[in-house]
Design a protein around this motif. Structure first.
Motif, mmCIF file in Angstrom:
data_model
loop_
_atom_site.group_PDB
_atom_site.id
_atom_site.type_symbol
_atom_site.label_atom_id
_atom_site.label_comp_id
_atom_site.label_asym_id
_atom_site.label_seq_id
_atom_site.Cartn_x
_atom_site.Cartn_y
_atom_site.Cartn_z
ATOM 1 N N SER A 188 -0.927 5.617 5.920
ATOM 2 C CA SER A 188 -0.216 4.812 6.919
ATOM 3 C C SER A 188 1.082 4.259 6.334
ATOM 4 C CB SER A 188 -1.105 3.691 7.462
ATOM 5 O OG SER A 188 -1.497 2.839 6.414
ATOM 6 N N ALA A 189 1.116 3.993 5.025
ATOM 7 C CA ALA A 189 2.353 3.528 4.391
ATOM 8 C C ALA A 189 3.426 4.621 4.492
ATOM 9 C CB ALA A 189 2.099 3.170 2.930
ATOM 10 N N THR A 246 -2.622 -1.599 3.490
ATOM 11 C CA THR A 246 -3.846 -1.443 2.685
ATOM 12 C C THR A 246 -5.027 -1.811 3.580
ATOM 13 O OG1 THR A 246 -4.213 -3.714 1.910
ATOM 14 C CG2 THR A 246 -2.546 -2.440 0.719
ATOM 15 N N LEU A 269 -1.557 -3.610 9.828
ATOM 16 C CA LEU A 269 -1.987 -2.407 10.563
ATOM 17 C C LEU A 269 -3.478 -2.428 10.876
ATOM 18 C CD1 LEU A 269 -0.064 0.662 9.087
ATOM 19 C CD2 LEU A 269 0.719 -1.132 10.621
ATOM 20 N N GLY A 289 0.837 -1.196 0.000
ATOM 21 C CA GLY A 289 0.000 0.000 0.000
ATOM 22 C C GLY A 289 0.867 1.238 0.000
ATOM 23 N N MET A 335 -0.572 -0.796 17.308
ATOM 24 C CA MET A 335 -0.263 0.536 16.743
ATOM 25 C C MET A 335 -1.304 1.561 17.187
ATOM 26 S SD MET A 335 -0.059 1.843 12.806
ATOM 27 C CE MET A 335 -0.170 3.605 12.459
HETATM 28 P P1 NAP Z 1 -5.180 5.145 2.631
HETATM 29 O O1 NAP Z 1 -4.409 6.397 2.812
HETATM 30 O O2 NAP Z 1 -6.497 5.191 1.959
HETATM 31 O O3 NAP Z 1 -4.250 4.127 1.810
HETATM 32 C C1 NAP Z 1 -4.668 2.843 1.469
HETATM 33 C C2 NAP Z 1 -3.687 2.215 0.497
HETATM 34 O O4 NAP Z 1 -4.160 0.921 0.220
HETATM 35 C C3 NAP Z 1 -3.604 2.974 -0.828
HETATM 36 O O5 NAP Z 1 -2.293 2.947 -1.323
HETATM 37 C C4 NAP Z 1 -4.527 2.154 -1.718
HETATM 38 O O6 NAP Z 1 -4.170 2.136 -3.076
HETATM 39 C C5 NAP Z 1 -4.321 0.768 -1.180
HETATM 40 N N1 NAP Z 1 -5.465 -0.071 -1.472
HETATM 41 C C6 NAP Z 1 -6.745 0.131 -1.094
HETATM 42 N N2 NAP Z 1 -7.535 -0.848 -1.565
HETATM 43 C C7 NAP Z 1 -6.738 -1.682 -2.252
HETATM 44 C C8 NAP Z 1 -6.964 -2.880 -2.991
HETATM 45 N N3 NAP Z 1 -8.177 -3.412 -3.062
HETATM 46 N N4 NAP Z 1 -5.909 -3.470 -3.585
HETATM 47 C C9 NAP Z 1 -4.695 -2.935 -3.514
HETATM 48 N N5 NAP Z 1 -4.408 -1.796 -2.826
HETATM 49 C C10 NAP Z 1 -5.418 -1.186 -2.211
HETATM 50 O O7 NAP Z 1 -5.426 4.417 4.012
HETATM 51 P P2 NAP Z 1 -4.466 4.387 5.297
HETATM 52 O O8 NAP Z 1 -4.810 5.536 6.190
HETATM 53 O O9 NAP Z 1 -3.080 4.232 4.857
HETATM 54 O O10 NAP Z 1 -4.995 3.091 6.040
HETATM 55 C C11 NAP Z 1 -4.787 1.802 5.490
HETATM 56 C C12 NAP Z 1 -5.188 0.738 6.496
HETATM 57 O O11 NAP Z 1 -4.359 0.824 7.626
HETATM 58 C C13 NAP Z 1 -6.622 0.910 6.995
HETATM 59 O O12 NAP Z 1 -7.311 -0.268 6.751
HETATM 60 C C14 NAP Z 1 -6.544 1.115 8.476
HETATM 61 O O13 NAP Z 1 -7.395 0.210 9.145
HETATM 62 C C15 NAP Z 1 -5.121 0.755 8.821
HETATM 63 N N6 NAP Z 1 -4.602 1.733 9.788
HETATM 64 C C16 NAP Z 1 -4.391 1.288 11.056
HETATM 65 C C17 NAP Z 1 -3.877 2.153 11.991
HETATM 66 C C18 NAP Z 1 -3.654 1.670 13.387
HETATM 67 O O14 NAP Z 1 -3.518 2.488 14.295
HETATM 68 N N7 NAP Z 1 -3.565 0.389 13.594
HETATM 69 C C19 NAP Z 1 -3.574 3.473 11.648
HETATM 70 C C20 NAP Z 1 -3.792 3.887 10.323
HETATM 71 C C21 NAP Z 1 -4.313 3.000 9.406
HETATM 72 P P3 NAP Z 1 -4.178 3.451 -3.987
HETATM 73 O O15 NAP Z 1 -2.903 4.137 -3.604
HETATM 74 O O16 NAP Z 1 -4.134 2.918 -5.363
HETATM 75 O O17 NAP Z 1 -5.417 4.171 -3.641
#
Ligand code: NAP
Length: 517
Positions: free
Chosen positions: A376-377, A429, A457, A372, A483
């Motif tokens: 978060s990445a 992701t 995550l 991803g 996290m």
């Molecule tokens: P984000 O900014 O929307 O980024 C999501 C990434 O995943 C994007 O690069 C997106 O691709 C990719 N993606 C989404 N659907 C996909 C699919 N079907 N196949 C392939 N790639 C896909 O979200 P985020 O804030 O980074 O959060 C991502 C996840 O991390 C969430 O599910 C959240 O639950 C988890 N998270 C957890 C914590 C924690 O405290 N544990 C904190 C933050 C986030 P594109 O670049 O092409 O759109």
């Protein structure tokens, strides 16, 4: 305390409405409310025509056993009640109420039209026991404070206004109504629905007579009403004052955020005079101007810090006086600290993501696959860069992975090309998340066989399909809850300067997750 006839209460109250429909259930709920709340509202309009006389009869018999002030309400449907009642029905109800019940009740809630219809006439309940109420289920009118002041001119003892808060900004007018009316009379003012929650929690601390808390989820008498338990234990509403520190999470939506559970538990455990609120913000510019920046805000409150979540992590940045180097490099702020007149932005997702990892593995020089390329990445890449890991970002879109790779000096590759050549795999992701794609994994099981550690995550569910497969393949695993807790603990440290009670926060986060859909 008691709600006496002429006494202006000095302590805030949590009032539980009784909203059961059958006589037996209604009376049982009345006993519960008498036990857990500070005052009890008998929503007599919830009872059918056959149950109402029975409840009133049995109530008379048990008056001596009830210890809390009673408010009687008999609301017509068009004003939020449950019965079709014209004004004659309502007047007859009040006029026929037995004298011992009139003596026993602390207040009777008369809607504004009923109060106006009584102009010059003898009221069925003495004015000193009447709450004059007005509801607007469509929104919060601009002239709410003036309207409430006009209601205060009427002979009723208490003014109540309850309006639908469509946006957080509507709370300003509710708080203003409290400020203006409370100088003259006891007042109840609240905003219905989630954007209005701050009014329900803070109203008593800001001079309102009481706030309403449901006896249980599902027993609310209006939208957005928290339970008595939430008001008392989660928000500690009865202990707050105008001086209490205010924290909150801004986002849209914020209804499912676990942050209020974690932070309120932490603030309570640390013995701070503070509360943490969900703040449903749709317009960051307006929110910062009206609620945050000390020089311009329209609410006089002791706001000390904010968590920032989707979709505001970028939009908040231009409003800050200082942004930490880490937040600038991630390109997002998830924490705001209000210090004196200034606003400082930080990003605790980096420390939050790295702390659990550091506890189980030394990432220096390790080959890491980041799946991803979103927010978060970026936080994970910033943390791994600090640790000198060899990172490759695997994503579905090179327009996202390319710039990220360039900024953090990582490799970039298509997600489907990952073949297991990493010591640590980190899923950034949403694939596998509840409500998104639960049960799916971003990788085929065979790609995991050679990864010693798989870190997802996602925290809901706690065990994702990716983690399940990783465990089956003999990998060590790390879930996202650690996290979630670590980034919140870091926020607590930034706001308070104190060591966060991590165990308490972890327990609150776990308990909260169990109650999520
Ligand atoms: P984000 O900014 O929307 O980024 C999501 C990434 O995943 C994007 O690069 C997106 O691709 C990719 N993606 C989404 N659907 C996909 C699919 N079907 N196949 C392939 N790639 C896909 O979200 P985020 O804030 O980074 O959060 C991502 C996840 O991390 C969430 O599910 C959240 O639950 C988890 N998270 C957890 C914590 C924690 O405290 N544990 C904190 C933050 C986030 P594109 O670049 O092409 O759109």
């Amino acid at each position: 305390m008691t709600l006496g006839k002429t006494q202006t209460p000095t302590l805030p109250l949590i009032c539980a409405p009784v909203t059961e429909r059958g006589a037996a259930d209604f009376l049982a709920a009345l006993d519960d409310a008498d036990r857990v709340a500070d005052a009890v509202e008998l929503r007599l309009d919830y009872l059918g025509a056959e149950d109402l006389p029975e409840v009133l009869d049995r109530l008379r018999a048990r008056l001596g056993r009830l210890s809390k002030p009673l408010i009687f309400t008999f609301r017509p449907r068009e004003q939020g009640g449950q019965r079709d009642l014209d004004i004659c029905d309502r007047l007859s109800f009040w006029r026929e109420l037995p004298p011992d019940l009139i003596r026993a009740l602390a207040y009777a809630d008369f809607e504004l039209d009923l109060v106006e219809s009584l102009a010059g006439a003898a009221p069925p309940v003495p004015w000193a026991k009447v709450i004059c109420s007005w509801h607007d289920f469509g929104g919060t009118p601009d002239d709410l404070p003036a309207r409430a002041e006009r209601m205060a001119q009427l002979p009723a003892a208490v003014v109540k206004v309850a309006t639908r808060a469509r946006r957080l900004g509507d709370c300003l007018r509710v708080f203003e109504a409290i400020d203006r009316v409370s100088r003259a009379k006891p007042v109840i003012a609240l905003g219905m629905e989630l954007p209005g929650l701050p009014t329900r929690v803070l109203a008593p601390a800001r001079g309102a007579l009481l706030t309403f808390g449901a006896l249980r989820p599902g027993a609310e008498s209006a939208a957005g009403q928290p339970t008595v338990g939430e008001l008392r234990e989660l928000y500690r509403a009865g202990r707050l004052s105008r001086a209490s520190e205010i924290y909150g999470v801004i986002g849209h939506p914020v209804g499912h955020s676990r942050s209020p559970a974690m932070h309120n538990a932490a603030l309570a455990a640390a013995g701070r005079d503070a509360v943490y609120l969900p703040l449903e913000v749709d317009d960051v510019d307006e929110f910062v101007r009206d609620f945050v920046r000390p020089a311009t805000r329209r609410l006089d409150w002791n706001l000390r810090g904010l968590s920032v979540t989707i979709p505001h992590k970028l939009a908040i940045m231009p409003h800050l006086d200082v942004v930490s180097a880490e937040a600038a490099s991630v390109g997002a702020v998830n924490t705001v600290i209000v210090e004196g007149g200034k606003l400082r932005g930080e990003n605790t997702d980096v420390a939050g993501a790295m702390r659990p990892l550091d506890e189980v593995i030394d990432a220096r020089g390790a080959r890491v696959a980041v799946l991803g390329a979103g927010g978060s990445a970026r936080a994970v890449c910033a943390g791994l860069q600090e640790r000198g890991a060899q990172v490759t970002v695997y994503g579905r879109d090179t327009r996202r992975t390319g710039p990220l790779a360039e900024q953090f000096g990582t490799g970039a590759a298509p997600l489907e090309s990952f073949a297991g050549n990493a010591e640590i795999v980190i899923n950034c992701t949403p694939i596998g998340m509840r409500g998104h794609s639960e049960g799916q994994s971003p990788l085929p099981p065979e790609a995991l066989a050679r990864a010693p550690l798989v870190y997802d995550l996602i925290y809901n569910p706690e065990e994702t399909e990716l983690l399940r497969q990783a465990r089956a393949a003999g990998c060590r695993t790390l879930g996202g809850l650690s996290m979630l807790i670590a980034q919140a603990a870091e926020q607590f440290r930034l706001w308070t300067g104190e060591e966060p009670p991590v165990g308490v926060m972890a327990e609150a986060a776990r308990r909260g997750l169990e109650s999520l859909p």
